[in-house]
Design an enzyme around this catalytic site. Structure first.
Site, short mmCIF file in Angstrom:
data_model
loop_
_atom_site.label_atom_id
_atom_site.label_comp_id
_atom_site.label_asym_id
_atom_site.label_seq_id
_atom_site.Cartn_x
_atom_site.Cartn_y
_atom_site.Cartn_z
N LYS A 1 0.84 -1.20 0.00
CA LYS A 1 0.00 0.00 0.00
C LYS A 1 0.88 1.25 0.00
CE LYS A 1 -3.92 1.91 2.63
NZ LYS A 1 -4.75 1.73 3.83
N SER B 1 -9.54 1.89 3.10
CA SER B 1 -8.68 2.65 2.23
C SER B 1 -7.68 1.78 1.47
CB SER B 1 -7.93 3.71 3.04
OG SER B 1 -7.19 3.10 4.05
N SER C 1 -9.70 -0.43 7.37
CA SER C 1 -9.16 -0.26 6.02
C SER C 1 -8.51 -1.47 5.38
CB SER C 1 -8.16 0.90 6.01
OG SER C 1 -8.86 2.09 6.25
#
Lengths: 87, 473, 477
Positions: free
Chosen positions: B69, B144, B168
């Site tokens: 990420k 996210s 997330s």
């Protein structure tokens, strides 16, 4: 709030933010109904204390790496618009 | 991942061609899962891994391609947090977990798309455009960690790292039909994870199965002296045997099955729980009385911490700077106005408010106290059960354009994931079925602190008996 | 002044002599080339985290005990949020609600009498970077080498009433920091910084007037000047019927005046909250006891001991304890030669002189305590005259050679031999019959003239006492 957070907001945004924030804050008010009394506030979820490092100096970044992402540089310093006040 | 590792050793495929194939697929994909590819370096690392495997290296991770990420710092590889503010930022250092992966011979494939600064549940607040859900490209993959979830689901990597602050990792895992773990707080180092809410953030492994997630978790967990909140605990090799579910007590919380929960989601989740019972587990109804305050607590505590964590983005040392200004104050304001998207600005202002003079006690302190009550709810519940099961999200993936004008509505979707973050306990999402629209449904398992392996084991057993995690979009 | 008394409180920031910064491993060395001493942590790069340097806590406990404080067994770090270019994270890690030490005191002398100044609190925090301003280009340049250096902030109670007391407090506080080995107390280099809060009120009144904050005083003299100036200014305002405005003022040493500073934040809302990246510091009795046991002798105790044990006057005791290394040196000398006053005189005058001239401090001296006491012994024994000894010590400082070898080589040995001197003096008497007559007629003060001549003739080597005796003998048959 925007000033304190150093955010520029224009007139439309102010209206929108006020509306959004008001509804969120109104929702938060539900916390008032909780009886918290003497309950301790959580700062850390784990009970860790006394985490230290030994006082031994180690290597620093090469000055080139330190400045690599700098938007503006003057010699080896970070350059910014004149700071008006000095402590 | 285990299959791939085996194939490397049987020489059915080489790590190099494996990585090349993945890079090709990524380039051809229009899911927009990746922000930056680590193209050349990935190939170099793959070659190195191949050589070490030849020399007899038995490390499962060697040569496996991991997506990271984009809020996890990677040395010399652009790290943007999907924000305009860091569009060109190249860190001079690796996050702790990246160092661990490299040591184990894993290949960093690239940086995945996310909600800006991890604030969001849709990946639509990214400055690089939204990521699409591989199951239905008109739908959000969740957020996210939407990019990582989509990459795993679409076979664009072997496994991925995401980050979880209020859900997330778990929520996108649920929307994309994959497995994702939010570990016990403090078990994975945060050094190198760009901070959103420091007391809640954890890096979490994501993969196509609980075993894949366990292998990744095994590599990244452990004490890091550079993170003061990192638990000084030693871990053994993680077990890949499933958990024997006989006698295991599974708590089923009433508040998680109330209004707001979509019918089709409830159906799949209840089916999964029934399957656990068939496999020998005992179900127990439990109550978590303060859980309904979770969202309010979270959005005060997390935004307060975030408003402080994001103060460093001032254009002085790195990142975007508005260069038109001769005045410092103006420079700060313009830089931050241009660098941050709307959701980030909204949360910064909310957080600033919660901490400001006159409001600190009413908001931040109060919320922190209710947080303690929520943690106590869990402690009490875990006296009656070994783990807790429920839906990960009240709904399945919704449209990319939906809910744009309803920030509060989006926040409420985190109702089931937020509590575990507040309490710092481990929580795992695994696929357990499909909703009416054919989109994946996620089951969430939670356990007491440090019992991550318990829920991973239970998930392995579940996945040995079901095929949900093997269905591809 | 028109019947007003001042109420002064002081805030001191002391940089600590730890080897590394407070939250990262960069060194704390001063004077390095800009931005060569930074790392991702002290630069505030995204994703970095602080880890506390244990030595900073140790130093804080040491100071707290020296200032008679309560050591708070559980203390916590907080974030002080504001925007400024030299503040890398957009917040400073400091301590707000629970500082390391509270409720102590420091005793000073005011007008000959002891006065106790309360210490409200001592806490740990990190220093910021340094700004250099270039007004001509409208730019500032930031160097982050200093960012993250550990600081102790010492806040006094507003117990001081004159600028003299304030300076006395600062001097003693600085001395304590230096004697404890935790800071080098250098105001010019910025390792010892002071801000003042000051208000005035009618003498004897109970309440407090409006106070102002004074900054930018970079020497004790400037602290004195700035405080006196402000007391004057405030008194004049009140006399004229107006009110003092609460503001922050910067002292301009060149103009000898203050000017208001624009505040850093429009509202000073620092939004303090406990730092979630750092865990609490819990100090147990065992740790405090160990620090207490190993506490170096405090300056006040050392001065007292010098006065009691060595019979030194206050002035000597104060001078010799200005620096712990000097006091150590002195005591080593006394342990070798039991002549405390002589040694004190030598250290304060000649030794200090040669240190200045050769540009070293006591640690850099080539003259060891043994070498100094040797020289002093030679003087006391009459082997070298006091005058000649000054040249000898200069040579010792330059070359590191011992006194005896220098005296021998340069032939400086004092001549005390009566026969030799007698011969010399006879020659002088012969050469100055006029003076001899005058002396014998009663002008006995001419003894000095003859001794002087003897010194000249012997190139300073004659023992003046012995010479004087011989001259008297020879001139008074």
């Amino acid at each position: 709030m925007a000033r304190l957070a150093r955010l520029r907001v224009n007139k439309d945004e102010v209206a929108r933010f006020c509306r959004d924030l008001s509804s969120v804050l109104a929702y938060m008010d539900m916390l008032r109904e909780v009886d918290t009394g003497d309950v301790e506030a959580t700062v850390h979820v784990q009970a860790l204390v006394n985490v230290y490092r030994e006082d031994a100096p180690g290597p620093s970044l090469d000055v080139g790496e330190a400045l690599r992402n700098a938007p503006r540089v003057h010699g080896n310093a970070f350059e910014v618009p004149l700071v008006m006040d000095e402590d | 991942m285990l299959d791939t590792a085996r194939k490397f050793r049987k020489e059915d495929i080489s790590p190099l061609s494996h990585v090349e194939a993945l890079l090709d697929r990524i380039r051809q994909s229009d899911l927009n899962a990746y922000v930056t590819l680590n193209g050349d370096n990935a190939l170099v690392d793959a070659k190195a891994a191949a050589q070490s495997i030849d020399r007899g290296d038995e490390d499962l991770l060697a040569g496996l391609a991991i997506a990271v990420k984009d809020n996890i710092s990677t040395r010399n590889l652009r790290t943007t947090c999907s924000s305009n503010m860091l569009r060109f930022f190249v860190p001079p250092y690796d996050a702790h977990v990246i160092g661990l992966l490299r040591e184990r011979g894993a290949v960093i494939l690239g940086k995945t798309n996310m909600d800006e600064f991890a604030m969001g549940s849709t990946t639509t607040t990214s400055a690089f455009g939204p990521t699409k859900n591989p199951w239905d490209v008109t739908k959000t993959p969740g957020g996210s960690s939407g990019g990582s979830a989509a990459a795993v689901a679409a076979g664009l990597c072997d496994g991925a790292l995401g980050s979880d602050t209020g859900g997330s990792v778990r929520q996108p895992a649920s929307f994309c039909g994959i497995t994702g773990l939010k570990p016990t707080y403090g078990s994975v180092s945060r050094y190198g994870l760009v901070a959103f809410a420091s007391s809640l953030d954890q890096i979490g492994p994501m993969g196509r199965s609980a075993r894949d997630v366990a292998v990744l978790f095994d590599a990244i967990r452990g004490h890091d002296p550079r993170d003061s909140t990192s638990i000084p605990k030693r871990y053994g090799r993680i077990s890949l045997d499933g958990l024997d579910l006989r006698g295991v007590r599974i708590g089923v919380p009433d508040p998680f099955f109330s209004e707001g929960l979509s019918r089709d989601v409830e159906r799949s989740v209840r089916f999964a729980i029934a399957l656990f019972a068939e496999l020998g587990a005992e179900t127990v109804a439990i109550d978590l009385p303060h859980i309904r305050y979770g969202v309010a607590v979270y959005y005060i505590v997390a935004t307060a911490e975030a408003s402080s964590n994001l103060a460093r983005y001032d254009g002085v040392r790195y990142g975007l700077r508005d260069t038109e200004n001769a005045d410092l104050f103006e420079m700060y304001c313009e830089t931050r106005a241009q660098g941050f998207g709307e959701e980030v600005k909204r949360r910064i202002m909310l957080g600033t408010y919660a901490l400001s003079a006159g409001y600190y006690d009413a908001y931040y302190r109060k919320a922190s106290q209710v947080r303690t009550l929520i943690a106590e709810d869990f402690r009490r519940a875990f006296k009656q059960c070994d783990m807790i099961a429920g839906p990960t999200v009240p709904v399945t993936a919704f449209g990319l354009d939906e809910m744009v004008d309803d920030p509060l509505g989006v926040y409420l979707l985190d109702t089931y994931t937020i509590p575990a973050s507040l309490a710092g306990i481990p929580a795992l999402s695994i696929p357990c079925g499909f909703g009416d629209s054919g989109l994946p449904v996620g089951l969430q398992l939670m356990a007491p602190a440090f019992m991550d392996e318990l829920i991973l084991g239970a998930a392995m057993t579940f996945q040995d008996r079901t095929r949900f995690h093997e269905v591809r979009p | 002044m028109s019947g007003y008394e001042a109420v002064i409180g002081l805030e001191v920031h002391a940089q600590l002599l730890t080897g590394s910064k407070i939250f990262c491993g960069c060194t704390t060395a001063f004077g390095l080339s800009p931005n060569t001493n930074t790392c991702p942590v002290c630069l505030g790069l995204p994703g970095t985290l602080p880890v506390l340097n244990r030595e900073a806590v140790e130093f804080g406990i040491r100071l707290g005990l020296a200032l008679n404080c309560t050591i708070e067994s559980r203390n916590v770090f907080a974030r002080k949020n504001y925007f400024y270019p030299d503040l890398p994270k957009g917040y400073q890690i400091t301590q707000f609600e629970s500082p390391l030490c509270t409720r102590g005191h420091l005793d000073i002398e005011s007008g000959g009498a002891p006065k106790r100044i309360g210490i409200r609190r001592i806490h740990m925090e990190e220093d910021a970077g340094k700004n250099i301003h270039d007004e001509s280009r409208g730019r500032s340049y930031i160097d982050f080498n200093r960012a993250g250096v550990p600081l102790l902030e010492i806040v006094s109670e507003p117990d001081m009433s004159t600028s003299g007391e304030a300076v006395a407090y600062l001097r003693e506080l600085r001395l304590i920091l230096v004697h404890l080995g935790i800071s080098d107390g250098n105001m010019e280099q910025g390792s010892f910084r002071c801000d003042a809060n000051i208000s005035v009120r009618p003498a004897g009144a109970a309440g407090f007037g409006t106070r102002t904050e004074l900054k930018n005083m970079n020497s004790f003299r400037n602290v004195q000047r700035a405080l006196d100036h402000e007391i004057q200014r405030q008194s004049a305002i009140i006399d004229s019927g107006s009110s003092v405005v609460q503001e922050t003022l910067s002292w301009n040493a060149i103009l000898g005046a203050t000017r208001p500073m624009r505040s850093k934040e429009e509202s000073h809302d620092y939004r303090y909250f406990p730092d979630p990246d750092l865990v609490p510091v819990v100090i147990d009795e065992a740790w405090t006891a160990t620090v207490r046991k190993n506490l170096p002798e405090l300056p006040s105790a050392r001065r007292r001991r010098f006065m009691d044990l060595y019979g030194l006057p206050t002035y000597d005791a104060e001078q010799l304890t200005q620096e712990p290394a000097l006091a150590d040196y002195y005591e080593q000398c006394v342990s070798l030669l039991d002549a405390p006053k002589d040694i004190s005189n030598w250290v304060m005058s000649e030794l200090t002189r040669v240190m200045h001239e050769t540009g070293v401090d006591v640690r850099g001296l080539k003259i060891t305590p043994a070498m100094l006491t040797d020289l002093i012994s030679l003087v006391k024994a009459g082997t070298v005259s006091g005058l000649a000894a000054k040249d000898v010590i200069t040579e010792m400082a330059a070359t590191g050679r011992n006194a005896s070898s220098i005296v021998e080589e340069l032939g400086m040995a004092q001549v005390s031999d009566e026969t030799e001197l007698k011969a010399l003096i006879l020659g002088i008497i012969e050469a100055n019959p006029g003076q001899v007559t005058k002396y014998r007629q009663g002008k006995t003060q001419l003894l000095g003239f003859f001794v002087g001549e003897a010194m000249k003739a012997s190139k300073g080597r004659a023992n003046p006492k012995v010479a004087g005796t011989i001259i008297r003998e020879l001139l008074n048959p």
